[in-house]
Design an enzyme around this catalytic site. Structure first.
Site, PDB file in Angstrom:
ATOM      1  N   ARG A   1      46.991  37.585  41.927  1.00 39.92           N
ATOM      2  CA  ARG A   1      46.755  38.042  40.574  1.00 39.92           C
ATOM      3  C   ARG A   1      45.980  39.343  40.623  1.00 39.92           C
ATOM      4  O   ARG A   1      45.212  39.585  41.548  1.00 39.92           O
ATOM      5  CB  ARG A   1      45.989  37.002  39.773  1.00 39.92           C
ATOM      6  CG  ARG A   1      45.009  36.193  40.584  1.00 39.92           C
ATOM      7  CD  ARG A   1      44.141  35.360  39.691  1.00 39.92           C
ATOM      8  NE  ARG A   1      44.566  33.972  39.704  1.00 39.92           N
ATOM      9  CZ  ARG A   1      43.825  32.975  39.211  1.00 39.92           C
ATOM     10  NH1 ARG A   1      42.649  33.217  38.667  1.00 39.92           N
ATOM     11  NH2 ARG A   1      44.265  31.740  39.258  1.00 39.92           N
TER      12      ARG A   1
ATOM     13  N   ASP B   1      43.315  41.745  38.324  1.00 35.97           N
ATOM     14  CA  ASP B   1      42.401  41.658  37.182  1.00 35.97           C
ATOM     15  C   ASP B   1      42.824  42.600  36.055  1.00 35.97           C
ATOM     16  O   ASP B   1      43.629  43.503  36.264  1.00 35.97           O
ATOM     17  CB  ASP B   1      40.980  42.060  37.617  1.00 35.97           C
ATOM     18  CG  ASP B   1      40.330  40.995  38.480  1.00 35.97           C
ATOM     19  OD1 ASP B   1      40.772  39.837  38.431  1.00 35.97           O
ATOM     20  OD2 ASP B   1      39.360  41.331  39.204  1.00 35.97           O
TER      21      ASP B   1
ATOM     22  N   ARG C   1      37.278  45.351  44.652  1.00 37.50           N
ATOM     23  CA  ARG C   1      36.355  46.109  43.790  1.00 37.50           C
ATOM     24  C   ARG C   1      34.905  45.882  44.188  1.00 37.50           C
ATOM     25  O   ARG C   1      34.071  46.796  44.070  1.00 37.50           O
ATOM     26  CB  ARG C   1      36.600  45.758  42.329  1.00 37.50           C
ATOM     27  CG  ARG C   1      37.914  46.357  41.812  1.00 37.50           C
ATOM     28  CD  ARG C   1      38.307  45.770  40.472  1.00 37.50           C
ATOM     29  NE  ARG C   1      37.236  45.927  39.517  1.00 37.50           N
ATOM     30  CZ  ARG C   1      37.091  45.185  38.428  1.00 37.50           C
ATOM     31  NH1 ARG C   1      37.964  44.228  38.158  1.00 37.50           N
ATOM     32  NH2 ARG C   1      36.087  45.397  37.615  1.00 37.50           N
TER      33      ARG C   1
END
Lengths: 250, 250
Positions: free
Chosen positions: A49, A51, A194
């Site tokens: 997935r 974000d 991130r």
């Protein structure tokens, strides 16, 4: 029949890949469009997935059909899908192939620029000009010699293990003003890229030393890492599968 | 003192360059920001105007100040201006230099792609794969041997003459899926590039022959040309001035 669908998207206007009640997701838009075109309720399983606000040059998902797909399916999907989602390819795979579990390598790229540009503010994060990329590259190498990335994992996820094998992690200069951070691993934890980039940037600005960075990795505790870098510079760029999952379409 | 300000912008969310009552324009945003930073009501005169949705890699405008500008003016403007407008440079010029009247050459580029991409739908126009670029290039050469472009000028404008000297007009292939139409002239009429591109595309699809295109130029009547190409592929890319307009800033 099972197919792998390869797509790219601008994630700016979506609440991430995963279908969810609170906002529009890539998965929802793609499932609804497939259901419409195939005239059959179709669900997709993604390779992972992304974000909210994160982009994909290459995302892969699998879906099943009762009949072989029409040759013009890709063109029909592209005509119906919004401008910010594009299908790149659709490949026939074995019935038991799985977009998530069969993936053997994933690559992300994070784009930085020191120059304000009206044409890529959705696709790169602006950084000051005095960042020390040499030091960040030195720190990034430490990611290759560790295998537990709990320090860079979102808390409260149901993930069973925080082990990942990182095979590449480096900053590459593209021009006087543009840099890419490229990272490859067998798998990634939620928010991992991130969180790594945000922490490496503190090495680049001198707030953390290289040994601070090593201690953060070895703490195996998300509270150790620094603030995550913003989503708009991040692209999922590659997902690799063993050749055996693919079937000839002849 | 008079300055030339060089800027680039993503025109998608603006009602064009020119200040107007019905919507936000680049000129308005830039004038308001200059007025704020210089603490003095500041007006700018652009080298031309771009229509709603048209972009600029390089636009030039002039403005006047009572005092020499601060060295950090460009950085301060970039911090205050929205993400889709960026200042590239600010140059001291002669007091009588004029961004519009002194420009000796302007260049536009129009971007085409045959491939759906989520990353450049704001910046390129999608076209079918069966366009004949060779024929379009042949037709485009006719623009170099004519000087009255009334057929490609928006009607009801207050323009005094429809004469332009076109010095370059060609399609350039950038990749398997991407093409640019590049055109240079001393001046351009309103809507001229999009009207030319829209008409050339009909040559490329076979709806018009090359001699039809020549007749359209020679008709000197806007009703002769075809539908304008959409704005999102079009960029104002260069504006040239004689060296004498610039002053040393030392």
């Amino acid at each position: 029949m099972r197919y792998f669908i390869y797509l790219s998207y601008d994630g700016t206007d979506y609440h991430g890949w995963q279908r969810q009640p609170n906002g529009i997701s890539i998965q929802e838009v793609l499932e609804d469009t497939l259901t419409l075109v195939l005239r059959n309720k179709t669900e997709i399983v993604g390779a992972g997935r992304t974000d909210a606000g994160v982009h994909a040059k290459t995302m892969v998902a699998h879906f099943d059909t009762a009949e072989p797909i029409a040759v013009n399916l890709q063109a029909r999907l592209n005509n119906l899908l919004p401008k910010d989602i594009a299908i790149q390819d659709i490949k026939l795979v074995r019935d038991d192939a799985h977009a998530r579990f069969d993936a053997i390598k994933r690559q992300y790229q994070y784009f930085f620029t020191t120059k304000k540009s009206p044409f890529n503010y959705r696709f790169a994060t602006r950084i000051p000009t005095n960042i020390d990329f040499g030091k960040m590259n030195e720190a990034a190498q430490l990611l290759l010699t560790h295998d537990d990335f709990a320090s860079f994992c979102k808390v409260h996820t149901d993930v069973k293990t925080t082990l990942c094998k990182v095979t590449e992690a480096k900053f590459i200069q593209k021009s006087d003003t543009d840099w890419i951070f490229q990272i490859e691993a067998d798998r990634f934890l939620r928010n991992m890229v991130r969180a790594i980039v945000g922490t490496l940037l503190e090495v680049g600005t001198g707030k953390l030393s290289i040994s601070d960075f090593q201690q953060i990795i070895e703490a195996k505790n998300r509270c150790a890492a620094r603030q995550s870098a913003p989503p708009q510079g991040l692209f999922l760029t590659q997902i690799e599968y063993p050749l055996e999952v693919f079937l000839s379409q002849e």
